[in-house]
Design an enzyme around this catalytic site. Structure first.
Site, PDB file in Angstrom:
ATOM      1  CB  CYS A   1     -26.258  27.158  29.880  1.00  0.00           C
ATOM      2  SG  CYS A   1     -26.103  25.516  29.162  1.00  0.00           S
TER       3      CYS A   1
ATOM      4  CG  HIS B   1      -6.800  13.968  23.196  1.00  0.00           C
ATOM      5  ND1 HIS B   1      -7.181  12.752  23.720  1.00  0.00           N
ATOM      6  CD2 HIS B   1      -5.518  14.163  23.599  1.00  0.00           C
ATOM      7  CE1 HIS B   1      -6.165  12.244  24.413  1.00  0.00           C
ATOM      8  NE2 HIS B   1      -5.155  13.096  24.353  1.00  0.00           N
TER       9      HIS B   1
END
Length: 143
Positions: free
Chosen positions: A65, A98
């Site tokens: 977007c 992570h």
């Protein structure tokens, strides 16, 4: 590998280029995005992609977007979805390493199409490191 992709009116050209790259590499792509630049509501495209990831119908999701924020917020309403906003490939690598992100959200108004392709390639080819990060990822989900 199965990928679900969705976008609002800011991302049709990005989606087209990303889908072409993915299909050239043998990925199976499900497209929930618009092909028009006419104004639409990004949650209408984020939720089907996030549902596919949540239900295991897709290995990963890609959402596009204008800022990447709204589409990420919408996707992150789903359990077991970790949608990360990534504007450079290094952030995409960290989101995977992570955070075990399973949806990458791209801000079309702040990246080029080439950058977006690099972000997706990095995201899809980077593994979760586990270890010390696993406990943190476990704490993300609310029951």
């Amino acid at each position: 590998m199965k990928i679900s992709i969705g976008n609002d009116h800011a991302g049709p050209e990005y989606k087209k280029a990303i889908v072409a790259m993915l299909e050239s590499k043998g990925y199976e792509v499900t497209n929930y995005g618009t092909d028009s630049v006419d104004n639409v509501d990004y949650p209408d495209f984020a939720h089907p992609v996030a549902t596919n990831v949540e239900e295991g119908k897709a290995d990963f999701g890609i959402l596009i977007c204008g800022s990447g924020n709204g589409i990420a917020m919408s996707a992150n309403k789903h359990q077991n979805v970790r949608a990360g906003l990534c504007w450079i490939k290094e952030i995409a690598a960290l989101a995977r390493q992570h955070n075990d992100a399973n949806i990458v959200c791209i801000p079309a108004r702040y990246t080029s199409i080439q950058q977006a392709i690099e972000i997706v390639e990095t995201f899809l080819t980077t593994d979760f490191e586990g270890g010390r990060h696993q406990n943190r990822v476990n704490k993300i989900a609310c029951s």
